[in-house]
Write a protein that holds these residues in place. Structure first.
Motif, PDB file in Angstrom:
ATOM      1  N   TYR A 105      34.794  59.526  79.597  1.00  0.00           N
ATOM      2  CA  TYR A 105      36.085  59.210  78.980  1.00  0.00           C
ATOM      3  C   TYR A 105      36.851  58.302  79.938  1.00  0.00           C
ATOM      4  CZ  TYR A 105      40.667  59.284  76.987  1.00  0.00           C
ATOM      5  OH  TYR A 105      41.863  58.871  76.454  1.00  0.00           O
ATOM      6  N   ASN A 106      37.178  57.110  79.473  1.00  0.00           N
ATOM      7  CA  ASN A 106      37.823  56.083  80.281  1.00  0.00           C
ATOM      8  C   ASN A 106      39.171  55.759  79.646  1.00  0.00           C
ATOM      9  OD1 ASN A 106      38.440  53.026  80.323  1.00  0.00           O
ATOM     10  ND2 ASN A 106      37.004  53.191  82.009  1.00  0.00           N
ATOM     11  N   ASP A 107      40.186  55.606  80.463  1.00  0.00           N
ATOM     12  CA  ASP A 107      41.522  55.388  79.887  1.00  0.00           C
ATOM     13  C   ASP A 107      42.404  54.659  80.900  1.00  0.00           C
ATOM     14  OD1 ASP A 107      43.960  55.554  78.592  1.00  0.00           O
ATOM     15  OD2 ASP A 107      43.678  57.633  77.958  1.00  0.00           O
ATOM     16  N   THR A 108      42.572  53.353  80.716  1.00  0.00           N
ATOM     17  CA  THR A 108      43.323  52.570  81.701  1.00  0.00           C
ATOM     18  C   THR A 108      44.806  52.949  81.705  1.00  0.00           C
ATOM     19  OG1 THR A 108      43.577  50.829  80.065  1.00  0.00           O
ATOM     20  CG2 THR A 108      41.809  50.545  81.643  1.00  0.00           C
ATOM     21  N   ARG A 109      45.334  53.371  80.562  1.00  0.00           N
ATOM     22  CA  ARG A 109      46.755  53.719  80.501  1.00  0.00           C
ATOM     23  C   ARG A 109      47.016  55.205  80.762  1.00  0.00           C
ATOM     24  NH1 ARG A 109      49.577  49.813  77.425  1.00  0.00           N
ATOM     25  NH2 ARG A 109      51.435  50.992  77.927  1.00  0.00           N
ATOM     26  N   ARG A 110      45.986  56.010  80.649  1.00  0.00           N
ATOM     27  CA  ARG A 110      46.057  57.462  80.941  1.00  0.00           C
ATOM     28  C   ARG A 110      47.018  58.221  80.026  1.00  0.00           C
ATOM     29  NH1 ARG A 110      44.242  58.046  87.077  1.00  0.00           N
ATOM     30  NH2 ARG A 110      42.817  56.303  86.956  1.00  0.00           N
ATOM     31  N   PHE A 111      47.173  57.741  78.797  1.00  0.00           N
ATOM     32  CA  PHE A 111      48.037  58.438  77.831  1.00  0.00           C
ATOM     33  C   PHE A 111      47.247  59.351  76.909  1.00  0.00           C
ATOM     34  CE2 PHE A 111      51.100  54.631  78.074  1.00  0.00           C
ATOM     35  CZ  PHE A 111      51.924  55.295  78.970  1.00  0.00           C
ATOM     36  N   GLY A 112      45.929  59.310  76.987  1.00  0.00           N
ATOM     37  CA  GLY A 112      45.090  60.099  76.087  1.00  0.00           C
ATOM     38  C   GLY A 112      45.243  61.590  76.315  1.00  0.00           C
ATOM     39  N   ALA A 113      44.567  62.361  75.490  1.00  0.00           N
ATOM     40  CA  ALA A 113      44.645  63.817  75.629  1.00  0.00           C
ATOM     41  C   ALA A 113      43.304  64.440  75.290  1.00  0.00           C
ATOM     42  CB  ALA A 113      45.724  64.370  74.701  1.00  0.00           C
ATOM     43  N   LEU A 114      42.963  65.461  76.052  1.00  0.00           N
ATOM     44  CA  LEU A 114      41.767  66.256  75.772  1.00  0.00           C
ATOM     45  C   LEU A 114      42.179  67.721  75.832  1.00  0.00           C
ATOM     46  CD1 LEU A 114      39.299  64.378  78.127  1.00  0.00           C
ATOM     47  CD2 LEU A 114      38.954  64.619  75.672  1.00  0.00           C
ATOM     48  N   ALA A 115      41.588  68.529  74.992  1.00  0.00           N
ATOM     49  CA  ALA A 115      41.924  69.961  75.012  1.00  0.00           C
ATOM     50  C   ALA A 115      40.784  70.729  74.382  1.00  0.00           C
ATOM     51  CB  ALA A 115      43.213  70.212  74.226  1.00  0.00           C
ATOM     52  N   ILE A 116      40.677  71.998  74.702  1.00  0.00           N
ATOM     53  CA  ILE A 116      39.750  72.822  73.932  1.00  0.00           C
ATOM     54  C   ILE A 116      40.534  73.909  73.201  1.00  0.00           C
ATOM     55  CG2 ILE A 116      37.688  72.390  75.318  1.00  0.00           C
ATOM     56  CD1 ILE A 116      38.064  75.229  76.430  1.00  0.00           C
ATOM     57  N   VAL A 117      40.038  74.261  72.030  1.00  0.00           N
ATOM     58  CA  VAL A 117      40.668  75.341  71.256  1.00  0.00           C
ATOM     59  C   VAL A 117      39.571  76.224  70.666  1.00  0.00           C
ATOM     60  CG1 VAL A 117      42.825  74.225  70.562  1.00  0.00           C
ATOM     61  CG2 VAL A 117      40.803  73.886  69.164  1.00  0.00           C
ATOM     62  N   ASP A 118      39.908  77.494  70.498  1.00  0.00           N
ATOM     63  CA  ASP A 118      38.978  78.396  69.816  1.00  0.00           C
ATOM     64  C   ASP A 118      38.852  77.960  68.372  1.00  0.00           C
ATOM     65  OD1 ASP A 118      38.507  79.929  72.050  1.00  0.00           O
ATOM     66  OD2 ASP A 118      40.243  81.224  71.669  1.00  0.00           O
ATOM     67  N   LYS A 119      37.698  78.271  67.788  1.00  0.00           N
ATOM     68  CA  LYS A 119      37.445  77.762  66.427  1.00  0.00           C
ATOM     69  C   LYS A 119      38.466  78.210  65.396  1.00  0.00           C
ATOM     70  CE  LYS A 119      33.270  75.570  65.930  1.00  0.00           C
ATOM     71  NZ  LYS A 119      31.863  75.522  65.572  1.00  0.00           N
ATOM     72  N   ASP A 120      38.935  79.438  65.504  1.00  0.00           N
ATOM     73  CA  ASP A 120      39.887  79.908  64.486  1.00  0.00           C
ATOM     74  C   ASP A 120      41.322  79.467  64.786  1.00  0.00           C
ATOM     75  OD1 ASP A 120      39.916  81.475  66.723  1.00  0.00           O
ATOM     76  OD2 ASP A 120      40.296  83.357  65.655  1.00  0.00           O
ATOM     77  N   LEU A 122      42.172  76.127  65.500  1.00  0.00           N
ATOM     78  CA  LEU A 122      42.295  74.665  65.391  1.00  0.00           C
ATOM     79  C   LEU A 122      43.589  74.244  64.692  1.00  0.00           C
ATOM     80  CD1 LEU A 122      41.128  71.795  65.711  1.00  0.00           C
ATOM     81  CD2 LEU A 122      39.885  72.156  63.583  1.00  0.00           C
ATOM     82  N   TYR A 123      43.861  74.868  63.546  1.00  0.00           N
ATOM     83  CA  TYR A 123      45.033  74.438  62.782  1.00  0.00           C
ATOM     84  C   TYR A 123      46.336  75.037  63.305  1.00  0.00           C
ATOM     85  CZ  TYR A 123      41.904  71.923  59.807  1.00  0.00           C
ATOM     86  OH  TYR A 123      40.979  71.015  59.372  1.00  0.00           O
ATOM     87  N   ASP A 124      46.242  75.841  64.379  1.00  0.00           N
ATOM     88  CA  ASP A 124      47.456  76.311  65.052  1.00  0.00           C
ATOM     89  C   ASP A 124      47.820  75.402  66.218  1.00  0.00           C
ATOM     90  OD1 ASP A 124      47.605  78.510  63.414  1.00  0.00           O
ATOM     91  OD2 ASP A 124      46.340  79.745  64.717  1.00  0.00           O
ATOM     92  N   TYR A 125      46.885  74.506  66.577  1.00  0.00           N
ATOM     93  CA  TYR A 125      47.156  73.620  67.705  1.00  0.00           C
ATOM     94  C   TYR A 125      48.329  72.711  67.322  1.00  0.00           C
ATOM     95  CZ  TYR A 125      46.249  70.905  71.863  1.00  0.00           C
ATOM     96  OH  TYR A 125      46.376  70.313  73.091  1.00  0.00           O
ATOM     97  N   PRO A 126      49.405  72.686  68.146  1.00  0.00           N
ATOM     98  CA  PRO A 126      50.644  72.005  67.725  1.00  0.00           C
ATOM     99  C   PRO A 126      50.453  70.613  67.109  1.00  0.00           C
ATOM    100  CG  PRO A 126      50.958  73.080  69.845  1.00  0.00           C
ATOM    101  CD  PRO A 126      49.506  73.258  69.503  1.00  0.00           C
ATOM    102  N   ALA A 127      49.703  69.752  67.785  1.00  0.00           N
ATOM    103  CA  ALA A 127      49.556  68.382  67.279  1.00  0.00           C
ATOM    104  C   ALA A 127      48.830  68.334  65.943  1.00  0.00           C
ATOM    105  CB  ALA A 127      48.816  67.522  68.301  1.00  0.00           C
ATOM    106  N   ILE A 128      47.925  69.259  65.720  1.00  0.00           N
ATOM    107  CA  ILE A 128      47.156  69.293  64.473  1.00  0.00           C
ATOM    108  C   ILE A 128      48.002  69.947  63.371  1.00  0.00           C
ATOM    109  CG2 ILE A 128      45.061  70.223  63.353  1.00  0.00           C
ATOM    110  CD1 ILE A 128      44.270  68.224  65.458  1.00  0.00           C
ATOM    111  N   LYS A 129      48.726  70.977  63.780  1.00  0.00           N
ATOM    112  CA  LYS A 129      49.509  71.750  62.818  1.00  0.00           C
ATOM    113  C   LYS A 129      50.558  70.904  62.106  1.00  0.00           C
ATOM    114  CE  LYS A 129      51.887  76.205  62.676  1.00  0.00           C
ATOM    115  NZ  LYS A 129      52.394  77.312  63.497  1.00  0.00           N
ATOM    116  N   LYS A 130      51.216  70.015  62.867  1.00  0.00           N
ATOM    117  CA  LYS A 130      52.321  69.262  62.270  1.00  0.00           C
ATOM    118  C   LYS A 130      51.861  67.988  61.559  1.00  0.00           C
ATOM    119  CE  LYS A 130      53.620  66.607  66.327  1.00  0.00           C
ATOM    120  NZ  LYS A 130      54.318  66.547  67.574  1.00  0.00           N
ATOM    121  N   MET A 131      50.559  67.756  61.537  1.00  0.00           N
ATOM    122  CA  MET A 131      50.074  66.505  60.964  1.00  0.00           C
ATOM    123  C   MET A 131      50.091  66.526  59.432  1.00  0.00           C
ATOM    124  SD  MET A 131      47.203  64.146  62.458  1.00  0.00           S
ATOM    125  CE  MET A 131      46.542  65.505  63.258  1.00  0.00           C
TER     126      MET A 131
END
Ligand SMILES: [Zn+2]
Length: 272
Positions: A105-120, A122-131
């Motif tokens: 994973y390469n990112d010259t601006r370093r604004f990206g995001a990586l995270a792990i979540v349990d399978k159940d 996923l839809y509670d993850y804040p960024a995913i939930k509000k989409m």
């Protein structure tokens, strides 16, 4: 900034190469890129890449009992290389896979995001939930959009970028969708008619589909996951065509800043 079609191209490219590959270990060279707990992130070791799906502009790696979420933001890129390649300054995370392969994973601006979540979770993850709905979701109807738009007097150009109403349109395609729908970017959202809401939906689907088929639009430094540049060029009508003439009416295309984002439009085709 990669838009949804580019993210879709990255998804397909990575999946084609890496499905069934096992992550043997992970080296994180820039811990700030990891949104979840760093020790927990190391749980990725010994997981197999079963699938990669996309929710909005998030890549979701299906890894046995957990998901890894990845957002490329401005300049995030993935590279697949033979094992043993030395990490460069902007290589922030190394996933050491089997088959003598590293995923970087390469990112010259370093604004990206990586995270792990349990399978159940996923839809509670804040960024995913509000989409908001995916453009292809059948729950995205003109009535739904109209109701949302009635509640705000912000410029339609700005509102189209609001991923909580519906996700997937970044700046390039917001400009293109407004042109295709003959809507001026300065129109207050509550003045968009029900029929125009349908046009926005239809044109979003059509334009994103066309761009996805073309492999995403290559603008500025975006490269696909294998570092390929400039291979795909999608025919844009207004975006980044300032002072060129409109392909429909011949009027020069205008570029103005609306809430900090470049709005490109044709003053004649988008007079209202
Ligand atoms: Zn025009």
């Amino acid at each position: 900034m990669p838009e949804m079609p580019e993210v879709e191209t990255v998804r397909k490219t990575l999946l084609k190469k890496l499905r069934g590959y096992k992550i043997e270990s992970v080296d994180v060279y820039y811990p700030k890129i990891i949104e979840s707990n760093l020790d927990e992130f190391k749980k990725l070791s010994n997981k197999t890449i079963k699938d990669i799906i996309r929710i909005g502009k998030w890549l979701v790696f299906d890894l046995d009992d957990i998901y890894m979420l990845s957002h490329l933001r401005m300049e995030g890129k993935y590279f697949i290389k033979e094992k043993g390649t030395k990490a460069g300054f902007h290589d922030l995370v190394y996933f050491h896979l089997d088959h003598d392969t590293d995923l970087i994973y390469n990112d010259t601006r370093r604004f990206g995001a990586l995270a792990i979540v349990d399978k159940d979770k996923l839809y509670d993850y804040p960024a995913i939930k509000k989409m908001g709905y995916d453009p292809y979701d059948e729950k995205l109807t003109k009535e739904y959009l109209f109701e949302k738009y009635q509640k705000t007097r912000k410029y339609i150009k700005t509102v189209l970028l609001d991923q909580t109403i519906f996700s997937g349109l970044g700046n390039i395609y917001a400009n293109e969708v407004l042109f295709a729908s003959n809507i001026n970017p300065y129109r207050p959202a509550n003045k968009v008619t029900l029929d125009e809401c349908q046009k926005i939906i239809d044109n979003s689907r059509k334009i994103l589909k066309k761009a996805t088929e073309a492999g995403g639009t290559t603008i500025r430094s975006y490269t696909s996951s294998l570092g390929v540049t400039g291979r795909f060029q999608f025919d844009l009508f207004v975006h980044a065509r300032e002072k060129e003439v409109c392909k429909v009416c011949g009027e020069p295309i205008i570029c103005e800043q609306i809430n900090g984002r470049s709005a490109y439009y044709c003053p004649k085709c988008q007079s209202k």
